[in-house]
Design an enzyme around this catalytic site. Structure first.
Site, mmCIF file in Angstrom:
data_model
loop_
_atom_site.group_PDB
_atom_site.id
_atom_site.type_symbol
_atom_site.label_atom_id
_atom_site.label_comp_id
_atom_site.label_asym_id
_atom_site.label_seq_id
_atom_site.Cartn_x
_atom_site.Cartn_y
_atom_site.Cartn_z
ATOM 1 N N ASP A 23 0.738 -1.098 0.114
ATOM 2 C CA ASP A 23 -0.089 0.004 0.052
ATOM 3 C C ASP A 23 0.895 1.220 0.001
ATOM 4 O O ASP A 23 2.036 1.220 0.333
ATOM 5 C CB ASP A 23 -1.088 -0.096 1.189
ATOM 6 C CG ASP A 23 -0.385 -0.540 2.656
ATOM 7 O OD1 ASP A 23 0.971 -0.398 2.544
ATOM 8 O OD2 ASP A 23 -1.052 -1.242 3.599
ATOM 9 N N ASN A 37 -8.067 -3.281 14.036
ATOM 10 C CA ASN A 37 -9.355 -3.676 13.558
ATOM 11 C C ASN A 37 -9.582 -4.948 12.845
ATOM 12 O O ASN A 37 -10.509 -4.819 11.976
ATOM 13 C CB ASN A 37 -9.984 -2.439 12.996
ATOM 14 C CG ASN A 37 -9.072 -1.991 11.876
ATOM 15 O OD1 ASN A 37 -8.243 -2.479 11.397
ATOM 16 N ND2 ASN A 37 -9.581 -0.760 11.136
ATOM 17 N N HIS A 50 -7.606 -5.334 9.932
ATOM 18 C CA HIS A 50 -7.276 -4.872 8.515
ATOM 19 C C HIS A 50 -5.907 -5.597 8.287
ATOM 20 O O HIS A 50 -5.325 -5.892 8.910
ATOM 21 C CB HIS A 50 -7.383 -3.357 8.221
ATOM 22 C CG HIS A 50 -6.131 -2.681 8.710
ATOM 23 N ND1 HIS A 50 -5.959 -1.324 8.817
ATOM 24 C CD2 HIS A 50 -4.985 -2.991 8.987
ATOM 25 C CE1 HIS A 50 -5.137 -0.772 9.370
ATOM 26 N NE2 HIS A 50 -4.169 -1.928 9.617
ATOM 27 N N GLU A 70 -9.907 -2.196 5.223
ATOM 28 C CA GLU A 70 -10.461 -2.023 6.534
ATOM 29 C C GLU A 70 -11.856 -2.938 6.627
ATOM 30 O O GLU A 70 -12.269 -3.407 5.641
ATOM 31 C CB GLU A 70 -11.056 -0.442 6.574
ATOM 32 C CG GLU A 70 -9.932 0.397 6.627
ATOM 33 C CD GLU A 70 -8.818 0.517 7.692
ATOM 34 O OE1 GLU A 70 -8.459 -0.565 8.376
ATOM 35 O OE2 GLU A 70 -8.378 1.683 7.911
HETATM 36 P P1 PGA Z 1 1.957 -2.075 12.629
HETATM 37 O O1 PGA Z 1 0.874 -1.901 11.701
HETATM 38 O O2 PGA Z 1 2.725 -3.153 12.216
HETATM 39 O O3 PGA Z 1 2.363 -0.703 12.721
HETATM 40 O O4 PGA Z 1 1.120 -2.471 14.129
HETATM 41 C C1 PGA Z 1 0.391 -3.245 11.244
HETATM 42 C C2 PGA Z 1 -0.930 -2.827 10.169
HETATM 43 O O5 PGA Z 1 -1.536 -1.712 10.542
HETATM 44 O O6 PGA Z 1 -0.930 -3.791 9.184
#
Ligand code: PGA
Length: 242
Positions: free
Chosen positions: A67, A136, A138, A143
């Site tokens: 992304d 959440n 994702h 999302e």
């Molecule tokens: P993080 O993010 O590794 O910074 O916790 C993971 C994500 O949001 O996919």
């Protein structure tokens, strides 16, 4: 899904980074799917140390990142291009032209999505995909939603994601949109490794592994993939049935 619980981030970094190095040793022109955020950093550090020790070369490797934020110049320190340069690409021998990103500033999201899909296909598909998971549930920036997404698209980020990531934005407000690979594109990877650490991820990890397959928890789609390894620390695994 195979679940591995390790003591801490360092052990996870070694295990996951080791899987990526092994994949590249087995197939020097491997196609890797890469992720940003805090979770992959220990794995990237292990890959860098293996490269510096002469144990692996990334010269033939091609990468696709999951992304990229919309509305952020590529050179901005918070762009995912900048992140990857700082945390991995700038410290190994990968060729910059073999590192691919979605263009978060495209004027034509559908054309950009199709460009990315076709390029991955042309490279033979992703051999090994690294994922984190959001609080959440994702994956990428897919999302919670009413339906699983398919190909790359422009996603509106939820308040939970904005709260989690806005700590990194000190000079400008965090973007509210990102181009992300869809769940369908992620599931086409031949192998997937997901990393989650810390108690803030425990609910999402439980829903991913033990909940129903639902777009309300996008990571639950991984239950339908034949080759997924989930690497957790004890805090992220705390709510799983023993
Ligand atoms: P993080 O993010 O590794 O910074 O916790 C993971 C994500 O949001 O996919």
């Amino acid at each position: 899904m195979k679940v591995i619980v390790l003591q801490d981030e360092a052990a996870i970094g070694q295990a996951v980074g080791g899987l990526f190095c092994e994949a590249v040793r087995q197939k020097p022109d491997a196609v890797l799917g890469l992720a940003t955020g805090a979770s992959p950093i220990p794995a990237y550090q292990h890959m860098i140390s293996q490269y510096k020790a002469g144990e692996v070369s990334f010269r033939g490797v091609t990468t696709f990142n999951l992304d990229e934020y919309c509305g952020l110049p590529e050179e901005h320190p918070n762009s995912y291009r900048s992140f990857m340069r700082a945390e991995l690409f700038g410290q190994i021998d990968i060729l910059p032209e073999n590192t691919h990103f979605l263009d978060g500033n495209t004027a034509d999201e559908r054309a950009e999505s199709e460009r990315f899909r076709a390029l991955i296909e042309q490279c033979g598909g992703i051999d090994l995909q690294l994922l984190g998971i959001g609080r959440n549930g994702h994956i990428g920036f897919n999302e919670p939603a009413e339906a699983f997404t398919q190909e790359a698209f422009k996603a509106a980020l939820t308040p939970s994601t904005i709260a989690a990531n806005s700590v990194y934005f000190t000079d400008i407000p965090m973007p509210e949109y990102a181009m992300t690979m869809g769940v369908g594109s992620i599931l086409r990877a031949k192998k997937i490794v997901l990393v989650a650490t810390g108690s803030a991820k425990a609910d999402a990890v439980k829903a991913m592994l033990e909940g129903e397959i639902t777009p309300r928890c996008p990571a639950s789609a991984l239950q339908g993939h034949a080759d997924v390894t989930v690497c957790l620390d004890t805090a992220a695994a705390a709510l799983l049935q023993k």
